[in-house]
Design an enzyme around this catalytic site. Structure first.
Site, PDB file in Angstrom:
ATOM      1  N   ASP A 115       6.636  -5.217   6.513  1.00 46.27           N
ATOM      2  CA  ASP A 115       5.272  -4.707   6.679  1.00 46.27           C
ATOM      3  C   ASP A 115       4.365  -5.791   6.098  1.00 46.27           C
ATOM      4  O   ASP A 115       3.897  -5.696   4.974  1.00 46.27           O
ATOM      5  CB  ASP A 115       5.125  -3.378   5.935  1.00 46.27           C
ATOM      6  CG  ASP A 115       3.767  -2.728   6.150  1.00 46.27           C
ATOM      7  OD1 ASP A 115       2.958  -3.257   6.940  1.00 46.27           O
ATOM      8  OD2 ASP A 115       3.505  -1.693   5.507  1.00 46.27           O
ATOM      9  N   ASP A 150       7.811 -12.347  -4.656  1.00 46.10           N
ATOM     10  CA  ASP A 150       7.849 -12.928  -3.332  1.00 46.10           C
ATOM     11  C   ASP A 150       9.103 -12.395  -2.634  1.00 46.10           C
ATOM     12  O   ASP A 150      10.206 -12.468  -3.195  1.00 46.10           O
ATOM     13  CB  ASP A 150       7.896 -14.452  -3.459  1.00 46.10           C
ATOM     14  CG  ASP A 150       8.057 -15.128  -2.135  1.00 46.10           C
ATOM     15  OD1 ASP A 150       9.218 -15.434  -1.787  1.00 46.10           O
ATOM     16  OD2 ASP A 150       7.053 -15.347  -1.453  1.00 46.10           O
ATOM     17  N   ALA A 151       8.977 -11.844  -1.439  1.00 47.91           N
ATOM     18  CA  ALA A 151      10.106 -11.222  -0.737  1.00 47.91           C
ATOM     19  C   ALA A 151      11.245 -12.209  -0.487  1.00 47.91           C
ATOM     20  O   ALA A 151      12.418 -11.865  -0.623  1.00 47.91           O
ATOM     21  CB  ALA A 151       9.644 -10.608   0.578  1.00 47.91           C
ATOM     22  N   GLU A 163       0.826  -1.209   0.000  1.00 48.50           N
ATOM     23  CA  GLU A 163       0.000   0.000   0.000  1.00 48.50           C
ATOM     24  C   GLU A 163       0.859   1.257   0.000  1.00 48.50           C
ATOM     25  O   GLU A 163       0.368   2.355  -0.229  1.00 48.50           O
ATOM     26  CB  GLU A 163      -0.971  -0.006   1.185  1.00 48.50           C
ATOM     27  CG  GLU A 163      -0.419   0.462   2.505  1.00 48.50           C
ATOM     28  CD  GLU A 163       0.584  -0.483   3.158  1.00 48.50           C
ATOM     29  OE1 GLU A 163       1.351  -0.020   4.022  1.00 48.50           O
ATOM     30  OE2 GLU A 163       0.624  -1.670   2.806  1.00 48.50           O
ATOM     31  N   ASP A 169       6.626  -6.352  -2.887  1.00 46.79           N
ATOM     32  CA  ASP A 169       5.336  -6.903  -2.490  1.00 46.79           C
ATOM     33  C   ASP A 169       4.932  -7.971  -3.497  1.00 46.79           C
ATOM     34  O   ASP A 169       5.209  -7.848  -4.682  1.00 46.79           O
ATOM     35  CB  ASP A 169       4.269  -5.815  -2.425  1.00 46.79           C
ATOM     36  CG  ASP A 169       3.036  -6.278  -1.669  1.00 46.79           C
ATOM     37  OD1 ASP A 169       2.970  -6.026  -0.447  1.00 46.79           O
ATOM     38  OD2 ASP A 169       2.153  -6.906  -2.298  1.00 46.79           O
TER      39      ASP A 169
END
Length: 107
Positions: A74, A56-57, A5, A25
């Site tokens: 986050d 994918d982190a 976001e 993200d």
């Protein structure tokens, strides 16, 4: 990690000493929606210091060679089988995240 976001990026970019923010993200739809409709973060999304990665982190950290001073998660809650579950494990922090930090870096 996470933060599609844009709020974590917005807060990081408030600091003038920040040279680059990499926001990773997994959900392109969330990023697109927030970029368009979440006006409070539109400045962050348009900042030239922001490097937005949709992936994918864990996979992104594994493939990157660069090191970071700070890594912020986050993330959604660690629901077993959910997209973030593996990012809350001790092995993730020891084997993947910690080696990506600079000498004085923190997570």
């Amino acid at each position: 990690m996470g933060g599609g976001e844009g709020s974590a990026a917005r807060e990081a970019l408030k600091h003038k000493t920040i040279e680059k923010v990499v926001m990773c993200d997994i959900d392109q739809e969330v990023v697109d929606f927030c970029r368009r409709y979440l006006t409070v973060n539109q400045e962050a999304f348009g900042n030239k210091k922001l490097n937005l990665v949709v992936n994918d982190a864990k996979a992104e950290l594994e493939k990157r060679n660069e090191k970071f001073d700070i890594i912020v998660g986050d993330l959604a809650d660690p629901v077993e089988g959910g997209p973030c579950y593996q990012l809350y494990t001790k092995s993730f922090y020891e084997r993947i995240l910690k080696p990506k930090l600079t000498e004085n870096g923190s997570a």
